[in-house]
Design a protein around this motif. Structure first.
Motif, PDB file in Angstrom:
ATOM      1  N   LEU A  48     -13.193  -2.120  -5.366  1.00 45.67           N
ATOM      2  CA  LEU A  48     -12.065  -2.701  -6.085  1.00 45.67           C
ATOM      3  C   LEU A  48     -10.812  -1.823  -5.936  1.00 45.67           C
ATOM      4  N   ALA A  49     -10.826  -0.990  -4.884  1.00 46.87           N
ATOM      5  CA  ALA A  49      -9.678  -0.141  -4.536  1.00 46.87           C
ATOM      6  C   ALA A  49      -9.268   0.775  -5.674  1.00 46.87           C
ATOM      7  N   ASP A 101     -24.044  -8.848  -0.900  1.00 50.25           N
ATOM      8  CA  ASP A 101     -25.249  -8.043  -0.697  1.00 50.25           C
ATOM      9  C   ASP A 101     -26.404  -8.735  -1.418  1.00 50.25           C
ATOM     10  N   THR A 142     -26.573   2.084 -10.587  1.00 50.22           N
ATOM     11  CA  THR A 142     -26.433   0.623 -10.667  1.00 50.22           C
ATOM     12  C   THR A 142     -25.257   0.132  -9.802  1.00 50.22           C
ATOM     13  N   GLU A 143     -24.795   0.960  -8.918  1.00 47.05           N
ATOM     14  CA  GLU A 143     -23.726   0.634  -7.940  1.00 47.05           C
ATOM     15  C   GLU A 143     -22.375   0.360  -8.568  1.00 47.05           C
ATOM     16  N   GLN A 144     -22.193   0.735  -9.851  1.00 48.97           N
ATOM     17  CA  GLN A 144     -20.882   0.506 -10.475  1.00 48.97           C
ATOM     18  C   GLN A 144     -19.812   1.405  -9.855  1.00 48.97           C
ATOM     19  N   PHE A 177     -10.503  -6.755 -13.314  1.00 52.06           N
ATOM     20  CA  PHE A 177     -10.371  -5.321 -13.011  1.00 52.06           C
ATOM     21  C   PHE A 177      -9.520  -5.059 -11.755  1.00 52.06           C
ATOM     22  N   GLY A 178      -9.861  -5.737 -10.673  1.00 52.18           N
ATOM     23  CA  GLY A 178      -9.128  -5.521  -9.413  1.00 52.18           C
ATOM     24  C   GLY A 178      -7.668  -5.916  -9.528  1.00 52.18           C
ATOM     25  N   LYS A 209     -22.391  -0.946   3.917  1.00 46.11           N
ATOM     26  CA  LYS A 209     -21.710   0.190   3.299  1.00 46.11           C
ATOM     27  C   LYS A 209     -20.776   0.893   4.283  1.00 46.11           C
ATOM     28  N   ALA A 221     -23.463  -5.290 -10.409  1.00 48.97           N
ATOM     29  CA  ALA A 221     -22.739  -4.030 -10.664  1.00 48.97           C
ATOM     30  C   ALA A 221     -21.527  -4.238 -11.565  1.00 48.97           C
ATOM     31  N   LEU A 222     -21.738  -4.972 -12.655  1.00 52.84           N
ATOM     32  CA  LEU A 222     -20.646  -5.160 -13.619  1.00 52.84           C
ATOM     33  C   LEU A 222     -20.482  -3.886 -14.443  1.00 52.84           C
ATOM     34  N   ARG A 224      -9.137  -1.848   1.346  1.00 50.70           N
ATOM     35  CA  ARG A 224     -10.111  -2.457   0.416  1.00 50.70           C
ATOM     36  C   ARG A 224      -9.478  -3.520  -0.474  1.00 50.70           C
ATOM     37  N   ARG A 225      -8.152  -3.485  -0.632  1.00 52.10           N
ATOM     38  CA  ARG A 225      -7.503  -4.533  -1.433  1.00 52.10           C
ATOM     39  C   ARG A 225      -7.682  -5.906  -0.799  1.00 52.10           C
ATOM     40  N   PHE A 232     -22.189  -7.495  -5.430  1.00 53.70           N
ATOM     41  CA  PHE A 232     -23.319  -6.571  -5.281  1.00 53.70           C
ATOM     42  C   PHE A 232     -24.649  -7.258  -5.610  1.00 53.70           C
ATOM     43  N   ARG A 240     -15.468 -11.910  -9.980  1.00 54.95           N
ATOM     44  CA  ARG A 240     -14.737 -10.653  -9.765  1.00 54.95           C
ATOM     45  C   ARG A 240     -14.383 -10.482  -8.285  1.00 54.95           C
ATOM     46  N   LEU A 285     -18.078   2.952   2.308  1.00 60.90           N
ATOM     47  CA  LEU A 285     -18.834   3.708   1.296  1.00 60.90           C
ATOM     48  C   LEU A 285     -19.736   4.740   1.962  1.00 60.90           C
ATOM     49  N   GLU A 293      -7.827   2.578   0.389  1.00 62.23           N
ATOM     50  CA  GLU A 293      -7.686   1.685  -0.769  1.00 62.23           C
ATOM     51  C   GLU A 293      -6.882   0.439  -0.400  1.00 62.23           C
ATOM     52  N   MET A 333     -16.295  -8.082  -3.073  1.00 62.78           N
ATOM     53  CA  MET A 333     -17.693  -7.717  -2.838  1.00 62.78           C
ATOM     54  C   MET A 333     -18.568  -8.164  -4.007  1.00 62.78           C
ATOM     55  N   LEU A 388     -17.665  -1.227   4.426  1.00 64.40           N
ATOM     56  CA  LEU A 388     -16.888  -1.076   3.195  1.00 64.40           C
ATOM     57  C   LEU A 388     -16.299   0.328   3.041  1.00 64.40           C
TER      58      LEU A 388
END
Lengths: 270, 257
Positions: free
Chosen positions: B133-134, A175, B124-126, A113-114, A57, A100-101, A89-90, A96, A163, A62, A86, A94, A60
């Protein structure tokens, strides 16, 4: 404590120096140093509560470390936030522990999404790439419009992996990739991870306590104990090293330098 | 000393919460005005906050209007002041009951749902996944909800005002024997621009409070299902208390002489 390894000639992608993090009086990371080289897959192993997740973390962004430095491709990331973080992070992907969907999105939207949000790709183009990535992890197009709740744990992990690799990141983080999976599905996920890392020529940092998985996906393994790296070396040296921490951990022994709380008194004393 | 210690701890934790909430609120507001914007998400939240709250707000408003007319009649009849009922209904509904009751109902329905949804995403870490995911969760999750709350609550209160007045009309005309045309004329005559505007300003403030509390408690929830449950409860309780507090403050600003 450090065995000889053959990746030091490559450039360092992630450089960690003097990283410390405590929660109250509990010191989780204690002046930790670690280098992860370009194109290598490093797995950090260690018992529960040894700070593996905290390390991940911190890298990352976090969690903010109490002190120390984390450099990604030479750029210091500790203290970065907003759009600068950001942009760092691009370059990341990751996976999870429990995938973590996003519940509110379909499977293809999760994968894309990304691409849509962070890279500004049109939805039609992102949809095509999402379908390709789902196919790479062994999920057909029929899964694309399902919701995450309709999938099994193994399928969720595969979608999480799709993803993570959708944006073709330079660095991948995993992770506990095999937690909660049966051995066969764990093997499938490990193979997909190895394949993805090779295809992307990415650098990978994985944390796990699953030794079979660690051996399958790593070039090097580092063992974390009491907030420090207790051993680091090439995967092939894992079985032959005389490091007492590694010996105790991989053989699952109670006796050794790793202290494990097994009684209520021990727990109370912690 | 033993008495002062817990008191000091309480005061410190109070200021800590106020500080955290202020930072959260200012960050959320700043992201409402900075791109990228998510119009589809804002629209989705407006439907969630406004459209799906219509039944509960409408039912609350109509019965409140009906009870108000009935209670006013039983009281005013003693002084032969029944003709003031349309005045009481329109002023009470537009100034106070419409915005406050709609706010409390939406706090229970929407604030709780937001805290539960965002809280589940946290445990749930979302939310961590969004960061990796920036994507800034303040932009993607918080700002659309806050904007939707501020824009939708006034519309919802306008509807509640209309339904509440209609409830008063129903009881006054069909039960208490008022002349329909006279009742409507009196209602329109007594309706003041400032009363409606103050109600709408309150509604916008309540929309902000409800969504902010739902997002704040959800965003900071931890510890699994129990944590999400606590976040939901805290979101509704804190939003309800703040609605009543700000109702007084806004009333002071508009009507104190």
């Amino acid at each position: 404590m450090t065995d000889q390894h053959d990746v030091t000639n490559k450039a360092v992608r992630i450089r960690i120096r003097g990283l410390s993090k405590a929660f109250g009086k509990k010191i989780v990371l204690d002046n930790l140093d670690l280098d992860i080289h370009e194109g290598e897959s490093l797995v950090v192993i260690g018992g529960s509560g040894t700070g593996k997740s905290v390390l991940l973390k911190c890298v990352l962004g976090l969690l903010k470390p109490d002190s120390g430095s984390i450099q990604i491709d030479g750029q210091e990331i500790v203290g970065l936030n907003g759009s600068v973080m950001e942009s760092v992070r691009r370059k990341f992907g990751m996976l999870f522990q429990y995938a973590a969907l996003f519940d509110s999105l379909t499977i293809w939207e999760n994968v894309a999404f990304g691409l849509i949000q962070a890279h500004g790709m049109p939805r039609e183009d992102a949809h095509k790439i999402a379908i390709e990535k789902l196919s790479e992890v062994g999920l057909g197009e029929r899964f694309a419009t399902k919701n995450p709740a309709e999938l099994s744990s193994g399928m969720k992990k595969r979608v999480g992996l799709a993803r993570a690799i959708a944006t073709s990141p330079e660095t991948l983080f995993f992770d506990e990739p095999t937690t909660g999976l049966d051995p066969v599905m764990g093997d499938v996920i490990d193979r997909l991870i190895v394949q993805s890392v090779k295809e992307l020529d990415a650098t990978a940092l994985t944390i796990t306590h699953d030794m079979d998985s660690a051996k399958r996906i790593s070039d090097r393994i580092a063992m974390l104990y009491q907030g420090k790296i207790a051993w680091i070396g090439p995967t092939e040296n894992l079985e032959t090293t005389d490091n007492p921490y590694i010996h105790q951990f991989i053989n699952g022994l109670l006796e050794g330098p790793i202290k494990v709380s097994v009684t209520n008194t021990d727990r109370a004393a912690e | 000393m033993p008495l002062l210690q817990p008191l000091g701890r309480l005061i410190l934790s109070f200021f800590e919460i106020v500080g955290r909430l202020s930072i959260f609120a200012s960050t959320a507001i700043s992201h409402c005005f900075r791109p990228p914007f998510y119009p589809k998400l804002i629209l989705k939240q407006m439907i969630e906050v406004g459209y799906y709250s219509l039944p509960v707000v409408g039912l609350t408003a109509i019965f409140t209007g009906m009870v108000l007319a009935l209670q006013s009649y039983t009281g005013f009849a003693r002084f032969s002041a029944e003709s003031a009922i349309p005045n009481v209904v329109i002023v009470s509904i537009t100034r106070e009951l419409g915005p406050v009751l709609a706010g409390l109902m939406v706090a229970g329905r929407v604030g709780a749902a937001m805290a539960a949804e965002i809280g589940t995403m946290r445990v749930t870490e979302q939310i961590d996944a969004l960061y990796t995911l920036a994507t800034n969760p303040f932009k993607y999750l918080i700002a659309p909800r806050v904007i939707a709350g501020v824009l939708t609550l006034p519309i919802l209160v306008l509807v509640a005002d209309t339904i509440g007045v209609f409830g008063g009309y129903l009881v006054s005309v069909h039960k208490l024997g008022f002349n329909p045309a006279t009742y409507l004329k009196n209602t329109i005559d007594f309706m003041e621009y400032l009363d409606v505007v103050s109600g709408l300003v309150k509604a916008a403030a309540f929309g902000f409070i409800i969504t902010l509390m739902g997002c704040y408690h959800g965003f900071h929830s931890k510890g699994g299902a129990q944590g999400v449950g606590s976040a939901t409860t805290n979101a509704v309780v804190s939003a309800s208390i703040l609605i009543l507090t700000f109702n007084y403050i806004i009333t002071e600003l508009f009507f104190s002489r």
